[in-house]
Design a protein around this motif. Structure first.
Motif, mmCIF file in Angstrom:
data_model
loop_
_atom_site.group_PDB
_atom_site.id
_atom_site.type_symbol
_atom_site.label_atom_id
_atom_site.label_comp_id
_atom_site.label_asym_id
_atom_site.label_seq_id
_atom_site.Cartn_x
_atom_site.Cartn_y
_atom_site.Cartn_z
ATOM 1 N N ASP A 1 60.210 78.010 36.984
ATOM 2 C CA ASP A 1 61.294 77.538 36.627
ATOM 3 C C ASP A 1 62.560 78.035 36.947
ATOM 4 O OD1 ASP A 1 59.555 75.311 35.854
ATOM 5 O OD2 ASP A 1 60.068 75.814 33.539
ATOM 6 N N GLU A 2 62.484 79.318 36.685
ATOM 7 C CA GLU A 2 63.726 80.091 37.396
ATOM 8 C C GLU A 2 63.964 80.164 38.715
ATOM 9 O OE1 GLU A 2 64.575 84.690 36.107
ATOM 10 O OE2 GLU A 2 63.236 83.903 34.560
ATOM 11 N N ILE A 3 62.772 80.371 39.625
ATOM 12 C CA ILE A 3 62.757 80.325 40.905
ATOM 13 C C ILE A 3 63.262 78.930 41.448
ATOM 14 C CG2 ILE A 3 61.355 80.334 43.091
ATOM 15 C CD1 ILE A 3 59.623 82.317 41.368
ATOM 16 N N VAL A 4 62.862 77.980 40.946
ATOM 17 C CA VAL A 4 63.289 76.597 41.531
ATOM 18 C C VAL A 4 64.987 76.404 41.228
ATOM 19 C CG1 VAL A 4 62.947 74.140 41.200
ATOM 20 C CG2 VAL A 4 61.068 75.684 41.285
ATOM 21 N N ALA A 5 65.136 76.711 40.263
ATOM 22 C CA ALA A 5 66.683 76.708 39.506
ATOM 23 C C ALA A 5 67.367 77.486 40.655
ATOM 24 C CB ALA A 5 67.005 76.838 38.189
ATOM 25 N N PHE A 6 66.992 78.680 40.756
ATOM 26 C CA PHE A 6 67.808 79.578 41.719
ATOM 27 C C PHE A 6 67.925 79.226 42.942
ATOM 28 C CE2 PHE A 6 68.739 82.864 44.409
ATOM 29 C CZ PHE A 6 69.604 83.747 43.687
ATOM 30 N N ALA A 7 66.826 78.656 43.546
ATOM 31 C CA ALA A 7 66.937 78.086 44.992
ATOM 32 C C ALA A 7 67.469 76.613 45.141
ATOM 33 C CB ALA A 7 65.412 78.014 45.347
ATOM 34 N N GLU A 8 67.769 75.768 44.030
ATOM 35 C CA GLU A 8 68.214 74.592 43.973
ATOM 36 C C GLU A 8 67.577 73.653 44.904
ATOM 37 O OE1 GLU A 8 72.502 74.878 44.467
ATOM 38 O OE2 GLU A 8 72.606 76.755 43.522
ATOM 39 N N ILE A 9 66.117 73.757 44.862
ATOM 40 C CA ILE A 9 65.500 72.731 45.838
ATOM 41 C C ILE A 9 64.511 71.703 44.880
ATOM 42 C CG2 ILE A 9 65.385 74.351 47.710
ATOM 43 C CD1 ILE A 9 62.412 74.474 46.184
ATOM 44 N N ASP A 10 64.845 71.578 43.723
ATOM 45 C CA ASP A 10 64.162 70.758 42.780
ATOM 46 C C ASP A 10 63.497 69.480 43.600
ATOM 47 O OD1 ASP A 10 66.681 71.509 42.383
ATOM 48 O OD2 ASP A 10 66.748 70.656 40.210
ATOM 49 N N LYS A 11 64.391 68.790 44.114
ATOM 50 C CA LYS A 11 64.152 67.475 44.667
ATOM 51 C C LYS A 11 63.171 67.542 45.887
ATOM 52 C CE LYS A 11 67.804 65.538 45.947
ATOM 53 N NZ LYS A 11 69.236 64.712 46.372
ATOM 54 N N PHE A 12 63.034 68.939 46.417
ATOM 55 C CA PHE A 12 62.275 68.952 47.662
ATOM 56 C C PHE A 12 60.800 69.811 47.332
ATOM 57 C CE2 PHE A 12 66.416 68.178 49.036
ATOM 58 C CZ PHE A 12 66.357 67.061 49.785
ATOM 59 N N LEU A 13 60.698 70.098 46.098
ATOM 60 C CA LEU A 13 59.427 70.948 45.732
ATOM 61 C C LEU A 13 58.405 70.750 46.060
ATOM 62 C CD1 LEU A 13 59.431 73.412 44.112
ATOM 63 C CD2 LEU A 13 59.117 72.162 41.960
ATOM 64 N N ASP A 14 57.987 69.407 46.402
ATOM 65 C CA ASP A 14 56.558 68.942 46.834
ATOM 66 C C ASP A 14 56.643 68.377 48.274
ATOM 67 O OD1 ASP A 14 55.078 69.524 44.467
ATOM 68 O OD2 ASP A 14 56.605 67.787 43.594
ATOM 69 N N THR A 15 57.743 68.863 49.018
ATOM 70 C CA THR A 15 57.924 68.604 50.308
ATOM 71 C C THR A 15 57.076 69.957 51.202
ATOM 72 O OG1 THR A 15 59.888 67.523 50.078
ATOM 73 C CG2 THR A 15 59.416 67.796 52.301
ATOM 74 N N PRO A 16 56.505 69.589 52.292
ATOM 75 C CA PRO A 16 56.061 70.899 53.177
ATOM 76 C C PRO A 16 57.191 71.521 53.600
ATOM 77 C CG PRO A 16 54.829 68.888 53.714
ATOM 78 C CD PRO A 16 55.873 68.309 52.662
ATOM 79 N N VAL A 17 57.401 72.867 53.520
ATOM 80 C CA VAL A 17 58.528 73.724 53.738
ATOM 81 C C VAL A 17 58.769 73.667 55.391
ATOM 82 C CG1 VAL A 17 58.115 75.255 51.921
ATOM 83 C CG2 VAL A 17 57.236 75.986 53.972
ATOM 84 N N LYS A 18 58.058 72.851 55.999
ATOM 85 C CA LYS A 18 58.387 73.157 57.535
ATOM 86 C C LYS A 18 59.398 71.691 57.452
ATOM 87 C CE LYS A 18 54.785 69.534 58.593
ATOM 88 N NZ LYS A 18 53.469 69.486 59.559
ATOM 89 N N ARG A 19 59.555 71.024 56.699
ATOM 90 C CA ARG A 19 60.656 69.934 56.674
ATOM 91 C C ARG A 19 62.098 70.707 56.211
ATOM 92 N NH1 ARG A 19 57.841 66.983 59.299
ATOM 93 N NH2 ARG A 19 55.833 66.029 58.679
ATOM 94 N N TYR A 20 62.119 71.627 55.493
ATOM 95 C CA TYR A 20 63.251 72.288 55.001
ATOM 96 C C TYR A 20 64.213 72.689 55.979
ATOM 97 C CZ TYR A 20 60.953 72.987 50.394
ATOM 98 O OH TYR A 20 60.305 72.738 48.936
#
Ligand SMILES: Nc1ncnc2c1ncn2[C@@H]1O[C@H](COP(=O)(O)OP(=O)(O)OP(=O)(O)O)[C@@H](O)[C@H]1O
Ligand SMILES: [Mg+2]
Length: 421
Positions: free
Chosen positions: A148-167
């Motif tokens: 949770d700490e990682i996700v909060a820090f990165a501020e990417i919660d909405k895209f957590l389940d998107t392949p990172v190639k789309r980031y």
């Protein structure tokens, strides 16, 4: 390797074999395309291949590099483009093998080298967090605890389940940084990550890296941002042409590096007017910084000096200048009216000197814009992009500062002096 040494590097060298194309004489893209087409049409295939065959050359990206880093030490690696910084970090992160020498590392390493390494593009953000944690030798429970700490820090919660190639590259680096910094490595290796994120994120990264460093872990940090380097590290290695040029305290390293940079290719801290100038104008201008080569150490006296040639003496003359940062923003301004201190009332040369006893301005590169005006505030001459100088913030407690780099500065205690040589 003695007990408290986290990283030991001995006579490290990395050789690449590079190819040279034959130099082409063409001057424009159109010529180049035309000639290429022509040659394709007329030359037999064998000849074409021979012409294009590159020469090969050994190239040492790193040569004879040796140092030891104690556990918990925060070390910066600085140097010009191509100096070998990333090559060194890649060897330390075991991404590439050295050609010569030895590396010994004690502790779990997390590295963030460039956008594109460390993550699997097809996997989602969530999956990559687990993958990276596993690579770092962490158990599933440990990773879960940090998740949770990682996700909060990165501020990417909405895209957590998107392949990172789309980031976007910014999102990618946010997540990569968050993972590397939160998964409790014993050694954190970071290469230029701050260059990708926006300002807010850069600040957050620096803060996080300070936390990591304060908790006694070893940090190795490559950056061209001297402010960040000075904030985060206590010792720096300067690489030049693949070799160690300096290894010592960060303050001294930054100064050494900036002075060398200035000597080699920067614009000067003075201005000289072209000889054919007429009318009232600035004949030369100079910034007297506290150090040689237009380098200024925060808080020291600075003198801005301007020589005017007055060919049309008059009342109502005004001279002013602004100090402008690398983003073209004026951070401070000064002016002198002839009604305060008479000048410009007689023909000939006059020297104006603006002395600021304590010049406290944010670290970075600056230049001047000047204005000279006459009766009725009519501008006689305006110069821009002159007198480049560089400010460093040496040996002050930087951790307490949370300034915005573009903060404006109002200097109350500037003194103007006038000379008629
Ligand atoms: N795979 C490679 N093949 C050939 N040459 C390489 C390779 N990787 C790096 N180099 C060369 O090695 C030298 C050092 O590169 P490196 O990426 O370490 O520089 P750097 O100090 O990180 O520079 P920058 O500040 O631009 O990131 C450069 O001249 C580069 O062209
Ligand atoms: Mg690099």
């Amino acid at each position: 390797m003695s007990e408290d040494i986290a990283i030991g590097v001995e006579n490290l060298g990395k050789k690449y074999i590079i190819g040279h194309q034959k130099p082409e004489r063409y001057t424009t893209l159109r010529d180049a395309i035309a000639n290429k087409l022509k040659s394709l049409g007329h030359q037999p295939l064998r000849q074409r291949l021979n012409n294009d065959a590159p020469g090969r050359e050994d190239f040492w990206a790193l040569k004879d590099v040796s140092f030891e880093i104690r556990q918990g030490q925060r070390v910066g690696i600085i140097g010009r483009n191509g100096a070998g910084k990333s090559t060194l970090l890649k060897i330390l992160s075991r991404i590439t093998e050295p050609t010569t020498g030895r590396v010994s590392i004690k502790g779990r390493v997390a590295s963030l080298l460039e956008v594109g390494t460390g993550f699997h593009p097809e996997l989602t953000g969530r999956e990559n967090i687990y993958l990276n944690g596993a690579i770092l030798g962490m158990s599933k429970v440990e990773i879960k605890r940090k998740f949770d700490e990682i996700v909060a820090f990165a501020e990417i919660d909405k895209f957590l389940d998107t392949p990172v190639k789309r980031y976007s590259s910014g999102m990618y680096v946010r997540l990569a940084f968050a993972v590397a910094a939160h998964l409790e490595p014993e050694i954190l290796i970071v290469d230029e990550v701050l260059a990708v994120g926006d300002y807010q994120f850069q600040k957050k990264c620096l803060g996080k890296m300070e936390d990591v460093a304060k908790s006694g872990r070893t940090v190795l940090f490559v950056s061209h941002n001297m402010q960040a380097v000075s904030q985060l590290t206590e010792r720096c290695v300067i690489l030049a042409g693949g070799r160690t040029h300096f290894d010592g305290p960060t303050d001294k390293a930054i100064m050494t590096y900036l002075v060398a940079q200035k000597e080699s290719f920067d614009q000067p801290a003075y201005y000289q007017a072209p000889p054919n100038k007429s009318g009232n104008h600035v004949t030369w201008a100079r910034v007297h910084t506290s150090e040689p080569q237009g380098l200024h150490c925060w808080g020291n006296p600075i003198i801005f000096e301007f020589a005017l040639n007055i060919t049309e003496p008059q009342e109502g003359v005004c001279f002013s200048f602004q100090v402008v940062n690398a983003h073209q923003q004026a951070v401070t301004y000064q002016w002198l009216f002839d009604s305060e201190k008479p000048f410009g009332h007689q023909a000939g040369k006059v020297i104006l000197r603006c002395i600021i006893p304590k010049f406290r301005i944010y670290m970075g590169t600056y230049k001047l814009i000047t204005w000279l005006s006459g009766r009725g505030r009519i501008i006689t001459e305006s110069l821009s992009d002159i007198c480049f100088f560089e400010v460093t913030m040496q040996s002050i407690v930087r951790n307490e500062f949370d300034w915005h780099p573009d903060a404006c500065l109002y200097i109350e205690d500037a003194n103007w002096e006038i000379y008629h040589p």
